[in-house]
Design a protein around this motif. Structure first.
Motif, PDB file in Angstrom:
ATOM      1  N   ARG A 141       0.944  -0.956   0.029  1.00  0.00           N
ATOM      2  CA  ARG A 141      -0.218   0.060   0.273  1.00  0.00           C
ATOM      3  C   ARG A 141       0.585   1.191  -0.275  1.00  0.00           C
ATOM      4  O   ARG A 141       2.015   1.265   0.775  1.00  0.00           O
ATOM      5  N   PHE A 142       0.802   1.952  -0.103  1.00  0.00           N
ATOM      6  CA  PHE A 142       1.247   3.863  -0.542  1.00  0.00           C
ATOM      7  C   PHE A 142       0.343   4.381  -0.680  1.00  0.00           C
ATOM      8  O   PHE A 142      -1.136   4.696  -1.393  1.00  0.00           O
ATOM      9  N   ARG A 143       0.670   6.159  -0.261  1.00  0.00           N
ATOM     10  CA  ARG A 143       0.028   6.843  -0.093  1.00  0.00           C
ATOM     11  C   ARG A 143       0.706   8.407  -1.449  1.00  0.00           C
ATOM     12  O   ARG A 143       1.559   8.165  -1.484  1.00  0.00           O
ATOM     13  N   LEU A 158      -5.902   7.105 -12.657  1.00  0.00           N
ATOM     14  CA  LEU A 158      -5.777   5.737 -11.355  1.00  0.00           C
ATOM     15  C   LEU A 158      -7.262   4.660 -11.792  1.00  0.00           C
ATOM     16  O   LEU A 158      -6.489   4.180 -11.765  1.00  0.00           O
ATOM     17  N   VAL A 159      -7.655   5.778 -12.423  1.00  0.00           N
ATOM     18  CA  VAL A 159      -8.624   4.907 -13.074  1.00  0.00           C
ATOM     19  C   VAL A 159      -8.656   4.001 -14.433  1.00  0.00           C
ATOM     20  O   VAL A 159      -8.441   2.507 -14.066  1.00  0.00           O
ATOM     21  N   GLU A 160      -7.427   4.593 -15.108  1.00  0.00           N
ATOM     22  CA  GLU A 160      -6.839   3.565 -15.586  1.00  0.00           C
ATOM     23  C   GLU A 160      -6.110   2.860 -15.653  1.00  0.00           C
ATOM     24  O   GLU A 160      -6.248   1.371 -16.112  1.00  0.00           O
ATOM     25  N   ARG A 214      -6.500  -1.512 -14.938  1.00  0.00           N
ATOM     26  CA  ARG A 214      -4.975  -2.274 -16.074  1.00  0.00           C
ATOM     27  C   ARG A 214      -4.495  -3.019 -14.659  1.00  0.00           C
ATOM     28  O   ARG A 214      -3.903  -4.320 -15.652  1.00  0.00           O
ATOM     29  N   GLY A 215      -5.298  -3.159 -13.605  1.00  0.00           N
ATOM     30  CA  GLY A 215      -4.447  -4.056 -12.510  1.00  0.00           C
ATOM     31  C   GLY A 215      -3.696  -3.488 -11.885  1.00  0.00           C
ATOM     32  O   GLY A 215      -2.890  -4.488 -11.023  1.00  0.00           O
ATOM     33  N   VAL A 216      -2.605  -2.430 -12.324  1.00  0.00           N
ATOM     34  CA  VAL A 216      -1.275  -1.615 -11.535  1.00  0.00           C
ATOM     35  C   VAL A 216      -2.194  -1.554  -9.754  1.00  0.00           C
ATOM     36  O   VAL A 216      -1.051  -1.678  -9.226  1.00  0.00           O
ATOM     37  N   ILE A 217      -3.152  -0.642  -9.407  1.00  0.00           N
ATOM     38  CA  ILE A 217      -3.358  -0.407  -8.356  1.00  0.00           C
ATOM     39  C   ILE A 217      -5.207  -0.834  -8.162  1.00  0.00           C
ATOM     40  O   ILE A 217      -5.777  -1.328  -9.264  1.00  0.00           O
ATOM     41  N   ARG A 218      -5.037  -0.652  -6.752  1.00  0.00           N
ATOM     42  CA  ARG A 218      -6.651  -1.395  -6.481  1.00  0.00           C
ATOM     43  C   ARG A 218      -6.592  -0.814  -5.198  1.00  0.00           C
ATOM     44  O   ARG A 218      -5.948  -0.286  -4.670  1.00  0.00           O
ATOM     45  N   ASP A 219      -8.182  -0.532  -3.733  1.00  0.00           N
ATOM     46  CA  ASP A 219      -8.276  -0.332  -2.890  1.00  0.00           C
ATOM     47  C   ASP A 219      -7.895   1.120  -3.062  1.00  0.00           C
ATOM     48  O   ASP A 219      -7.729   1.452  -2.077  1.00  0.00           O
ATOM     49  N   LEU A 220      -8.208   2.172  -3.701  1.00  0.00           N
ATOM     50  CA  LEU A 220      -8.454   2.797  -3.748  1.00  0.00           C
ATOM     51  C   LEU A 220      -9.013   3.712  -2.632  1.00  0.00           C
ATOM     52  O   LEU A 220     -10.328   3.651  -2.732  1.00  0.00           O
ATOM     53  N   ILE A 270      -0.675  -1.493  -4.721  1.00  0.00           N
ATOM     54  CA  ILE A 270      -0.032  -1.068  -6.178  1.00  0.00           C
ATOM     55  C   ILE A 270       0.786  -2.656  -6.291  1.00  0.00           C
ATOM     56  O   ILE A 270       1.569  -2.735  -5.193  1.00  0.00           O
ATOM     57  N   SER A 271       0.548  -3.339  -7.139  1.00  0.00           N
ATOM     58  CA  SER A 271       1.013  -4.522  -7.485  1.00  0.00           C
ATOM     59  C   SER A 271       2.275  -4.180  -8.211  1.00  0.00           C
ATOM     60  O   SER A 271       2.756  -2.893  -9.002  1.00  0.00           O
ATOM     61  N   GLY A 272       3.158  -4.727  -7.677  1.00  0.00           N
ATOM     62  CA  GLY A 272       4.581  -4.932  -8.528  1.00  0.00           C
ATOM     63  C   GLY A 272       5.261  -4.350  -7.691  1.00  0.00           C
ATOM     64  O   GLY A 272       7.070  -4.159  -7.988  1.00  0.00           O
ATOM     65  N   GLY A 273       4.758  -4.118  -6.384  1.00  0.00           N
ATOM     66  CA  GLY A 273       6.105  -2.808  -5.404  1.00  0.00           C
ATOM     67  C   GLY A 273       7.138  -2.087  -6.165  1.00  0.00           C
ATOM     68  O   GLY A 273       6.174  -1.323  -5.911  1.00  0.00           O
ATOM     69  N   ALA A 274       8.316  -1.676  -6.081  1.00  0.00           N
ATOM     70  CA  ALA A 274       8.887  -1.082  -6.483  1.00  0.00           C
ATOM     71  C   ALA A 274       8.552  -0.552  -7.537  1.00  0.00           C
ATOM     72  O   ALA A 274       8.809   0.752  -8.232  1.00  0.00           O
ATOM     73  N   ALA A 275       8.713  -1.875  -8.343  1.00  0.00           N
ATOM     74  CA  ALA A 275       8.504  -1.332  -9.907  1.00  0.00           C
ATOM     75  C   ALA A 275       7.166  -0.638 -10.405  1.00  0.00           C
ATOM     76  O   ALA A 275       6.723   0.443 -11.474  1.00  0.00           O
TER      77      ALA A 275
END
Length: 373
Positions: A281-283, A294-296, A300-306, A324-329
């Motif tokens: 999770r990131f702020r 953010l919607v896009e 694409r599955g890069v983010i969720r639970d906004l 955010i999926s994929g950690g730092a990347a």
């Protein structure tokens, strides 16, 4: 502890911090320590009490309530381990089994290599339990007199008994009040006295059931610091805590396990549970038309639970929290997408989902199959 993979970049004229998930802080014994307590597929059922009308209507029925259902976990020597869950989750039943007070129906538990069912006498020599609603202290006796009584039950006599009483009063910081009647003790002092009583037998494993439930927040924090520094540090005890207090588990314990309706739903460090259940999770603090971006990214599955956060009035800066999926990347991809859309990004930092929220998610999703750490 330094954050791994942390980096900085400038976007929109302001400095941006991109921090990878912090490495977990482990307070207790290293992974190489031997297993002090092992629970293997432990189950326990209790008969349900029925009224006389129900018994007359169905005399042959014997309904049972399941308190524990195939619970398995391990605790290493010197570790602080928390059992979390709502009322009726099975925490107290598990403690009674580990204390040899009630037998398990199925499964096996060992403490310091001794089987709880077959070697109960040896288990009682190495394990001690403390419960908040303990009624066995005599309020008309002093702390020293209470401890002397229980020391005699541990077969301590003469000078050895009083020496041990003075030792546990000293280590629980009650030496100056040892001659004071227990009825005049505060809640925090009574809790320390119960702990002193548990230490009389020099246990290697301590079971603490709701250890700070009757304490105010300041006293509770002091008591937790005392447990970590004295009981875990100097005494070297392995400590298993049953609690409803997520803050207590987070402050004290190396690992936590979530019990719900007798089943172990998840276990691991708070950081591991957060990544496993809620993702990294990131702020984000942004200014501009970040919504479409953010919607896009969500599509694409890069983010969720906004989750929208605070907004700085008059400045246009607002915050959101996302997984955010994929950690730092993945975090770098989010930052790049926002920059490409002309959105100013002031901060992109890793945050941990509160432990209470993690527990709620685990309990709410009864079908979740979370592998144990």
């Amino acid at each position: 502890m330094a954050r791994r993979g942390a980096g900085r970049r400038a976007l929109g004229g302001r400095r941006v911090t991109i921090a990878a998930q912090a490495a977990p802080v482990v307070h207790g014994a290293p992974a190489g320590m031997p297993v002090a307590l092992r629970v293997e597929r432990l189950s326990k059922r209790f008969p349900v009490r029925r009224g006389w009308r129900e018994m007359l209507r169905h005399p042959r029925e014997r309904p049972f309530a399941t308190a524990l259902d195939g619970v398995s976990f391990e605790v290493r020597g010197g570790e602080f381990f928390a059992l979390l869950g709502p009322n009726g989750a099975g925490k107290s039943t598990l403690f009674r089994i580990l204390s040899t007070l009630v037998p398990a129906d199925e499964g096996r538990a060992t403490v310091e290599g001794h089987d709880v069912g077959r070697d109960a006498a040896r288990v009682r020599r190495v394990v001690s339990s403390v419960t908040t609603e303990e009624r066995s202290l005599s309020w008309r006796l002093s702390a020293r007199e209470n401890l002397a009584l229980f020391a005699a039950l541990h077969d301590l006599r003469g000078a050895a008994k009083w020496r041990r009483v003075d030792e546990v009063l000293e280590c629980t910081e009650l030496a100056d009040t040892g001659n004071k009647m227990v009825g005049q003790f505060s809640s925090g002092m009574k809790q320390r006295l119960l702990l002193a009583r548990a230490l009389l037998s020099r246990p290697r494993v301590l079971l603490l059931d709701e250890p700070t439930r009757s304490l105010d927040p300041i006293s509770a924090r002091r008591f937790r610091a005392f447990l970590r520094e004295e009981i875990g540090g100097r005494q070297g005890c392995t400590v298993l805590i049953a609690t409803h207090n997520a803050e207590e588990a987070l402050e004290l314990c190396d690992r936590v396990a979530v019990l719900d309706r007798g089943r172990l739903r998840a276990s691991g460090t708070p950081e591991e549970l957060s990544r496993r259940i809620a993702g990294a999770r990131f702020r984000l603090v942004t200014r501009g038309a970040s919504g479409p971006v953010l919607v896009e990214l969500a599509r694409r599955g890069v983010i969720r639970d906004l989750v929208p956060g605070e907004t700085e009035e008059g400045s246009g800066w607002h915050a959101v929290t996302v997984a955010i999926s994929g950690g730092a990347a993945g975090a770098a991809a989010v930052a790049g997408a926002l920059a490409a859309a002309g959105v100013e990004l002031a901060a992109l930092e890793a945050v941990r989902l509160p432990l209470a929220d993690l527990i709620e998610r685990v309990v709410r999703d009864d079908a979740a199959e979370v592998p144990h750490a």
